[in-house]
Scaffold this motif. Sequence first.
Motif, short mmCIF file in Angstrom:
data_model
loop_
_atom_site.label_atom_id
_atom_site.label_comp_id
_atom_site.label_asym_id
_atom_site.label_seq_id
_atom_site.Cartn_x
_atom_site.Cartn_y
_atom_site.Cartn_z
N GLY A 32 0.98 -1.13 -0.02
CA GLY A 32 0.07 -0.10 0.06
C GLY A 32 0.92 1.19 -0.02
N ILE A 33 0.28 2.23 0.90
CA ILE A 33 1.12 3.34 1.03
C ILE A 33 2.43 3.59 1.80
N ALA A 34 3.53 4.10 1.51
CA ALA A 34 4.58 3.87 1.98
C ALA A 34 4.59 4.94 3.25
N SER A 35 3.95 6.03 3.02
CA SER A 35 3.92 7.33 3.96
C SER A 35 2.86 8.15 3.73
N GLU A 36 1.66 7.92 4.39
CA GLU A 36 0.47 8.76 4.38
C GLU A 36 0.73 10.27 4.00
N THR A 37 1.40 10.82 5.03
CA THR A 37 1.73 12.36 4.62
C THR A 37 2.63 12.48 3.55
N ASP A 38 3.39 11.93 2.87
CA ASP A 38 3.92 12.28 1.74
C ASP A 38 2.91 11.93 0.32
N TYR A 39 2.22 10.68 0.63
CA TYR A 39 1.36 10.58 -0.52
C TYR A 39 0.29 11.84 -0.44
N ASN A 40 -0.09 12.06 0.48
CA ASN A 40 -1.25 13.09 0.47
C ASN A 40 -0.83 14.29 0.25
N SER A 41 0.46 14.68 0.49
CA SER A 41 1.05 16.00 -0.15
C SER A 41 1.47 16.10 -1.42
N SER A 42 1.57 14.90 -2.01
CA SER A 42 2.05 14.84 -3.45
C SER A 42 0.80 15.69 -4.55
N GLU A 109 20.06 5.32 -4.36
CA GLU A 109 19.35 4.96 -3.02
C GLU A 109 18.52 6.20 -2.69
N THR A 110 19.32 7.39 -2.70
CA THR A 110 18.61 8.87 -2.42
C THR A 110 17.32 9.08 -3.13
N ASP A 111 17.60 8.62 -4.59
CA ASP A 111 16.37 8.81 -5.19
C ASP A 111 15.03 7.78 -4.80
N ARG A 112 15.43 6.71 -4.64
CA ARG A 112 14.24 5.84 -3.88
C ARG A 112 13.80 6.28 -2.65
N LEU A 113 14.48 6.69 -1.70
CA LEU A 113 14.21 6.98 -0.35
C LEU A 113 13.30 8.17 -0.50
N GLN A 114 13.40 8.95 -1.62
CA GLN A 114 12.62 10.40 -1.63
C GLN A 114 11.23 10.12 -2.48
N VAL A 115 11.40 9.16 -3.39
CA VAL A 115 10.14 8.97 -4.46
C VAL A 115 9.18 8.17 -3.93
N LEU A 116 9.89 7.00 -3.50
CA LEU A 116 8.68 5.80 -3.02
C LEU A 116 7.96 5.94 -1.74
N LYS A 117 8.53 7.24 -0.87
CA LYS A 117 7.31 7.41 0.19
C LYS A 117 6.42 8.31 -0.29
N GLU A 118 6.25 8.59 -1.66
CA GLU A 118 5.27 9.62 -1.99
C GLU A 118 4.22 8.78 -3.01
N ILE A 119 4.49 7.53 -3.22
CA ILE A 119 3.46 6.80 -3.88
C ILE A 119 3.16 5.35 -3.04
N GLY A 120 2.21 4.56 -3.70
CA GLY A 120 1.91 3.34 -3.15
C GLY A 120 1.99 2.11 -4.30
N SER A 121 2.08 0.90 -3.62
CA SER A 121 2.16 -0.22 -4.60
C SER A 121 1.60 -1.32 -3.98
N MET A 122 0.55 -1.82 -4.94
CA MET A 122 -0.35 -2.89 -4.36
C MET A 122 0.05 -4.31 -5.17
N ASN A 123 0.21 -5.24 -4.47
CA ASN A 123 0.28 -6.69 -5.29
C ASN A 123 -1.29 -7.40 -5.52
N LEU A 124 -1.61 -7.85 -6.51
CA LEU A 124 -2.95 -8.54 -6.60
C LEU A 124 -3.07 -9.79 -5.82
N LYS A 125 -1.78 -10.46 -5.93
CA LYS A 125 -1.47 -11.90 -4.84
C LYS A 125 -0.54 -11.50 -3.70
N LYS A 126 -1.22 -11.75 -2.47
CA LYS A 126 -0.79 -11.14 -1.34
C LYS A 126 0.39 -12.21 -0.84
#
Length: 230
Positions: A32-42, A109-126
């Motif tokens: 799901g969402i890595a960071s609710e604050t960052d996702y909602n601020s995007s 890694e610094t790019d991933r640390l910044q960007v991934l907290k602003e998005i979400g990811s869902m798997n269809l198969k848990k």
Amino acid sequence: MKLSSREDEIFERWKSQLREQTPPIRNFVRDGIASETDYNSSALKVIYILKEGNMKEANADTEIDFDLRAYMRGGARPATWDNITRWTKGIFKNQETELRWSDYNHIHETDRLQVLKEIGSMNLKKNPGGHTALMNRVWEACVRDKKLLKEQYDLYSPDITICGGTFHPFKSEVLQNKAESLITANGVEYFLNGKNKVVVNFVHPATRARSNILFNTLVPAIQEIKKRHL
């Protein structure tokens, strides 16, 4: 209630249902969402719909309960997540400025640390799988769990949903959407969901193709879609 708590409430019900399967499924990936604050601020809310977690199945005496959200907050790893980071940076870029591959070629890694907290990811198969997902098993999980998948997805109200090799089961089973597909100038398929937001058909971010080709296919298509619909 915090978004992560709402996610976890769904996941606990989900895990209980999977344990009741024959044979029982005990391994589970929370996503799901890595960071609710960052996702909602995007400025744009972006969700990736993927297939399954990539890890070895546990043996009968072990139970996996892996939190992909924490993994994303920690920067994840280059495989899969460099392309997701690269694509997202391009999607977030101002439409009036030129896209130059040199700005996205090298992801750290610094790019991933910044960007991934602003998005979400869902798997269809848990429950997790191995390096290569078996699509028939992903479909089976999607059919079985479609109500819970829809309940989770509805938590996020994304502006853009990118299906990484999951477009058809997600559209037909989870969203049960019969809208005709639209096509961008460069041939990328998408449709508008029930909330008039965009769902895009694309390949999995770990697909074996050159990163610049994937980037220069997806990102210009989404820039076009943004001008049309967002």
